[in-house]
Motif scaffolding. Sequence first.
Motif, mmCIF file in Angstrom:
data_model
loop_
_atom_site.group_PDB
_atom_site.id
_atom_site.type_symbol
_atom_site.label_atom_id
_atom_site.label_comp_id
_atom_site.label_asym_id
_atom_site.label_seq_id
_atom_site.Cartn_x
_atom_site.Cartn_y
_atom_site.Cartn_z
ATOM 1 N N MET A 249 0.837 -1.199 0.000
ATOM 2 C CA MET A 249 0.000 0.000 0.000
ATOM 3 C C MET A 249 0.871 1.249 0.000
ATOM 4 O O MET A 249 2.006 1.247 0.486
ATOM 5 C CB MET A 249 -0.958 0.008 1.190
ATOM 6 C CG MET A 249 -0.346 -0.173 2.544
ATOM 7 S SD MET A 249 -1.632 -0.295 3.836
ATOM 8 C CE MET A 249 -0.630 -0.773 5.256
ATOM 9 N N ASP A 266 4.929 -2.881 2.459
ATOM 10 C CA ASP A 266 4.339 -4.167 2.088
ATOM 11 C C ASP A 266 3.717 -4.859 3.296
ATOM 12 O O ASP A 266 3.465 -6.064 3.265
ATOM 13 C CB ASP A 266 5.379 -5.075 1.433
ATOM 14 C CG ASP A 266 6.580 -5.338 2.332
ATOM 15 O OD1 ASP A 266 6.590 -4.828 3.473
ATOM 16 O OD2 ASP A 266 7.503 -6.044 1.898
ATOM 17 N N VAL A 268 1.031 -5.684 4.440
ATOM 18 C CA VAL A 268 -0.353 -6.073 4.170
ATOM 19 C C VAL A 268 -0.376 -7.595 4.142
ATOM 20 O O VAL A 268 0.257 -8.223 3.291
ATOM 21 C CB VAL A 268 -0.866 -5.512 2.840
ATOM 22 C CG1 VAL A 268 -2.331 -5.894 2.639
ATOM 23 C CG2 VAL A 268 -0.688 -4.008 2.774
ATOM 24 N N GLN A 270 -1.939 -11.113 3.387
ATOM 25 C CA GLN A 270 -2.914 -11.706 2.476
ATOM 26 C C GLN A 270 -3.042 -13.196 2.789
ATOM 27 O O GLN A 270 -2.061 -13.917 2.785
ATOM 28 C CB GLN A 270 -2.459 -11.523 1.028
ATOM 29 C CG GLN A 270 -3.394 -12.120 -0.014
ATOM 30 C CD GLN A 270 -3.007 -11.724 -1.420
ATOM 31 O OE1 GLN A 270 -3.608 -10.846 -2.016
ATOM 32 N NE2 GLN A 270 -1.980 -12.359 -1.971
ATOM 33 N N PRO A 287 -4.381 -4.865 6.198
ATOM 34 C CA PRO A 287 -3.305 -3.875 6.167
ATOM 35 C C PRO A 287 -2.907 -3.464 7.582
ATOM 36 O O PRO A 287 -3.719 -3.516 8.505
ATOM 37 C CB PRO A 287 -3.925 -2.707 5.400
ATOM 38 C CG PRO A 287 -5.395 -2.834 5.648
ATOM 39 C CD PRO A 287 -5.674 -4.310 5.750
ATOM 40 N N ASP A 288 -1.651 -3.063 7.741
ATOM 41 C CA ASP A 288 -1.129 -2.674 9.051
ATOM 42 C C ASP A 288 -1.863 -1.437 9.566
ATOM 43 O O ASP A 288 -1.798 -0.358 8.960
ATOM 44 C CB ASP A 288 0.368 -2.407 8.946
ATOM 45 C CG ASP A 288 0.983 -2.096 10.284
ATOM 46 O OD1 ASP A 288 1.124 -3.018 11.100
ATOM 47 O OD2 ASP A 288 1.324 -0.910 10.517
ATOM 48 N N ILE A 303 -4.359 0.517 -1.403
ATOM 49 C CA ILE A 303 -3.846 -0.823 -1.170
ATOM 50 C C ILE A 303 -3.773 -1.475 -2.538
ATOM 51 O O ILE A 303 -4.790 -1.777 -3.159
ATOM 52 C CB ILE A 303 -4.757 -1.612 -0.208
ATOM 53 C CG1 ILE A 303 -4.941 -0.832 1.098
ATOM 54 C CG2 ILE A 303 -4.166 -2.988 0.069
ATOM 55 C CD1 ILE A 303 -5.898 -1.486 2.068
ATOM 56 N N THR A 306 -4.323 -5.227 -4.408
ATOM 57 C CA THR A 306 -4.905 -6.248 -3.559
ATOM 58 C C THR A 306 -5.203 -7.500 -4.366
ATOM 59 O O THR A 306 -4.926 -8.613 -3.937
ATOM 60 C CB THR A 306 -6.199 -5.747 -2.913
ATOM 61 O OG1 THR A 306 -7.057 -5.255 -3.929
ATOM 62 C CG2 THR A 306 -5.902 -4.656 -1.932
#
Length: 561
Positions: A249, A266, A268, A270, A287-288, A303, A306
């Motif tokens: 993001m 990075d 994030v 998944q 996401p953080d 983001i 995604t």
Amino acid sequence: MAVLATAFPQPAFAAPADGRSPFGGIRDWFAGDDGQEPAKPPELSETGVPSNEHLPPGGVRSRPERIGELKDRRTPTARHWRLSDGRVQSEVSATPTHYEAGKKWKPIDTAVRGTGRDGYRYANTTNLARTYFGERPGELVRFELAEGRWAAIGLKNAEAGKLTPEADGDTVTYEDALGRGADLRYTVGHGTLKEDIVLDGPPEGTPSYEFTLTTGGLTARKLKGGAIALHTEASGPKRPELVIPAPFMTDAKKDAESPYGAAGTDAVRQTLRKTGRDGHYELTLRPDAKWLASGKRVYPVVIDPTISISPTVTQSQDVMISSDGPASNYDGLWRLSVGNTSTGTSRALLRFPLGSVPAGTRLDSADLRLYYDQTHTTGDTEVLLEAHRATEAWDETTATWDNASGITGELSGTSVLVDDRDPGTTAAKGSWPASGNTAYTRYAVNQDYLYNKDSVAGDTYTWQPDLPEDGDYRVDVHYVPASDRAVNAPYTVTHGDGSKTYTVDQSEGTGGRWRTLGTHPFKAGTAGKVVLGDGPVSTSTAVIADAVRFTKGGVAVKEPQ
């Protein structure tokens, strides 16, 4: 391919002046030439007959024109043309440029238009794949490949009737699809579909975005590094049909030293979870929260990506690697940065789909065409850009600085090698016999070389290359050193701006040696040449004529701005 052929020059054999049998003189031609081996160094009589062969006058070759396309050889990424000089020119793109419509190939058009297909409002069907956009929560977007392979993206727990797509060019937006101020945006590319979550402001609490992923004829599997491969059972995850890259993001603040071009991370997470039925999955992005809530953030935050669904041509990939993020994989990032920041170095890995060029084809020139978009540090410096061969296999979904920075091979480019006695060479004056001393010829290009070792002044040997294109070429000469070689062998390079003479110490070194005679501008064709003189006139010192190489390297310079 165009090849300029001339007769092979022959050494001038002369009868000995002392009246001995000529066969003794011929035998001496194939003896040693350095004075170091037991064989007698060959000598020519003062009355020997020089070669006096001449090359045809050199000339500049006009740029060939395309006279017709070889339409039966079109592919999604390549087109081929017959040129006026008989050669074939292939134009290969790293991304698809055409799609097959019936029996015709048409240029890809990424525009999104209205569609009459049930359950969908918009579509893009003028592409390598077909993309449909609807309003049903379980299938907002459907991405269709051939032969029943497809993937559909939906939103988990979304309310029906509240997801209305708005199309603009190649982009479709679902406003507030993930809550107030959190839009879902899709962009159609050449054989790709990219998804962004756009946040207008910091989300409340710990954000989590849950999607549904439904596939037909494909299996989803998470890869090392965070990416997700969608593959057939036959191909496996190493050769996926579609890829969902690892997410990252960025915010709206420009940052020239960031690999993202803006403040980014990075951080994030998944995750992929298979649900009860085959082909049904849940895809979650987290996401953080601390990064999003930081006072340093400049919104909107994207983001990105995604979910980037892109057909993977197995021979066409690109990714940036950066020592600023040595363990990070930047697949899906639109930038391919090259150069240095104040803290590290960035490189770009590129692979093109060359399968449309028949195996065994002789390539006499190649151009790498990339567009320059922007600087990622200060723009007031000169940046040298070079194309090098990758020495090992790599994959865009897993390549990082840590695992791929050491695969840089030799500089790529167009190279023309002219060896002694090749077409385009001649002993324009004097006698240049072939060496028979295998202790030295094994180090020569193609294991043979000529030499001049007599008391006749003004002897010359000429290399006249047939260059396929204009450009700056580095000129290298090859010789086999020994103690009796000339220490000041004179090479004269004739090029587009004139000529320049260099002296080379051919006694220096061991084995076979390449020596560079600078970089000079040449025109396509046979206008340029390299002439070797005999240097010192001596029956005990040899001047070696082996090979000359002309290299137009894959080099470009970004000028200061």
